[in-house]
Write an enzyme that holds these catalytic residues in place. Structure first.
Site, PDB file in Angstrom:
ATOM      1  N   SER A 222      30.242  50.911  25.045  1.00 55.50           N
ATOM      2  CA  SER A 222      31.388  50.541  25.853  1.00 55.50           C
ATOM      3  C   SER A 222      32.658  50.547  25.011  1.00 55.50           C
ATOM      4  CB  SER A 222      31.167  49.143  26.442  1.00 55.50           C
ATOM      5  OG  SER A 222      32.346  48.625  27.014  1.00 55.50           O
ATOM      6  N   TYR A 235      29.659  39.918  23.796  1.00 54.34           N
ATOM      7  CA  TYR A 235      29.434  41.257  24.350  1.00 54.34           C
ATOM      8  C   TYR A 235      30.105  42.322  23.496  1.00 54.34           C
ATOM      9  CZ  TYR A 235      29.285  45.073  27.746  1.00 54.34           C
ATOM     10  OH  TYR A 235      29.069  46.286  28.366  1.00 54.34           O
TER      11      TYR A 235
END
Length: 378
Positions: A222, A235
């Site tokens: 990501s 994250y």
């Protein structure tokens, strides 16, 4: 901004009008060597001399565009030990055994079903079963964050299907909490699923690829792994670790194991319309959605399928703005902070409710009443 999971169209019929579509059109027209070649030719047949500014400038533009695409193409060839004259042999989809982690929903589910249509044998690793009518998708219950389960399932897959030729690490989880609100169990789960699981699947399936000296490993990361965001400390750190793992793996395969034929692809994705970030809140301003579009899962799946078909190691940035994210850290602080404010990412998780990957002690997911029509990084 009200929405539910049913609002997510994984396979839209029409392309959205956004910067990605504009870039796609320009790459085949104004930035295409084939197209720009005819501009100075056109001026010549209109009676311009070869030394006229119109022809000189348009020829220079053509050479610049051509140089860009040549170096891009040669960089890909160099990374993949390619030939200037011959491309790789045709990819035989029917002989592939593909392992997909997190294949019960979102991108993984769509990818598994798309591969199955191509007559590929697909092994789905997930704690939840995949709902499918494809006979060549085999579900294996497995918590990929636990080495013992991955090791046991890997042995079973090798016995029943054979050594996998493609590994797609897609499983992911997000907590959406401030650093001081994160429980030790939250941090452990995030890194176990988003980072450690990749180590376990690689340790389980990479030896077979090394023995055959071929294979393909795809890691879904990501843009969050390249920048910082509020309520995303765990994250983002886990995705940053994955990016570093991927790059280190590439050099181990090239120089330690001497297996450059094993391809590695890293998908660095932005906002993806999946249940993982169902309750994230993003700007609905048309200008924001034009320059920072969310991705339907089918776009990511198409990119992965194309990477497998091309048989090249590469990094895929999706959508277009993701190509510039690695350079944000080079900006002066005031420009870096302005881009952070412009993106709104520090406030997108304010009302976030974890829906996917909930642990037993967290109980069932509450009904989301304020789910955004846009989702967030995979």
């Amino acid at each position: 901004m009200e929405a539910s999971e049913q609002d997510y169209d994984v396979s839209p019929i029409w392309d959205s009008l956004d910067i990605d579509l504009v870039v796609k059109v320009l790459s085949h027209t104004a930035f295409s060597p084939f197209f720009t070649f005819f501009i100075p030719v056109f001026y010549y047949f209109q009676g311009e001399k070869w030394t006229s500014p119109a022809i000189v400038l348009s020829a220079g533009y053509y050479l610049g565009v051509s140089a860009f695409w040549f170096f891009r193409w040669y960089s890909r060839l160099y990374r993949n030990q390619g030939s200037l004259l011959f491309g790789p042999g045709r990819f035989d989809w029917g002989n592939q055994i593909v392992v997909v982690t997190g294949g019960a929903s979102g991108i993984g589910e769509l990818l598994a079903n798309t591969l199955a249509v191509r007559n590929v044998t697909v092994a789905v690793l997930d704690i939840n079963p995949i709902v499918t009518e494809n006979y060549n998708i085999i579900y294996y219950k497995c918590d990929v964050s636990k080495w013992d389960e991955v090791e046991a399932v890997a042995k079973k897959i090798k016995e029943e299907l054979g050594d996998p030729t493609v590994l797609i690490n897609n499983a992911g989880v997000v907590q959406g909490k401030l650093l001081l609100d994160l429980k030790p169990e939250d941090v452990q789960q995030t890194f176990s699923v988003n980072t450690l699981a990749h180590f376990w699947t690689l340790k389980a399936f990479l030896p077979g690829m090394i023995e055959q000296k071929k294979g393909h490993i795809i890691n879904v990361s990501s843009v969050a792994g390249m920048v910082g965001m509020a309520r995303m400390t765990d994250y983002n750190a886990s995705k940053a670790a994955l990016i570093s793992l991927h790059e280190s793996l590439r050099y181990e395969l090239d120089h330690a194991y001497r297996t450059p034929g094993i391809r590695t692809t890293l998908v660095v994705a932005g906002h993806i319309l999946t249940p993982l970030f169902l309750t994230v809140r993003l700007s609905q301003n048309w200008l924001y959605r034009f320059f920072v579009p969310s991705l339907p899962p089918v776009t990511v799946v198409k990119a992965i399928i194309a990477a497998l078909d091309e048989q090249h190691s590469r990094i895929i940035y999706l959508p277009f703005y993701a190509n510039f994210v690695p350079f944000l850290s080079l900006l002066p602080s005031f420009l870096r902070d302005f881009s952070q404010w412009l993106s709104g990412c520090d406030y997108a998780m304010d009302d976030f409710v974890k829906v996917s990957g909930r642990r037993a002690e967290e109980g069932p997911a509450p009904v989301a009443h304020g789910a955004s029509k846009q989702s967030s990084p995979t």
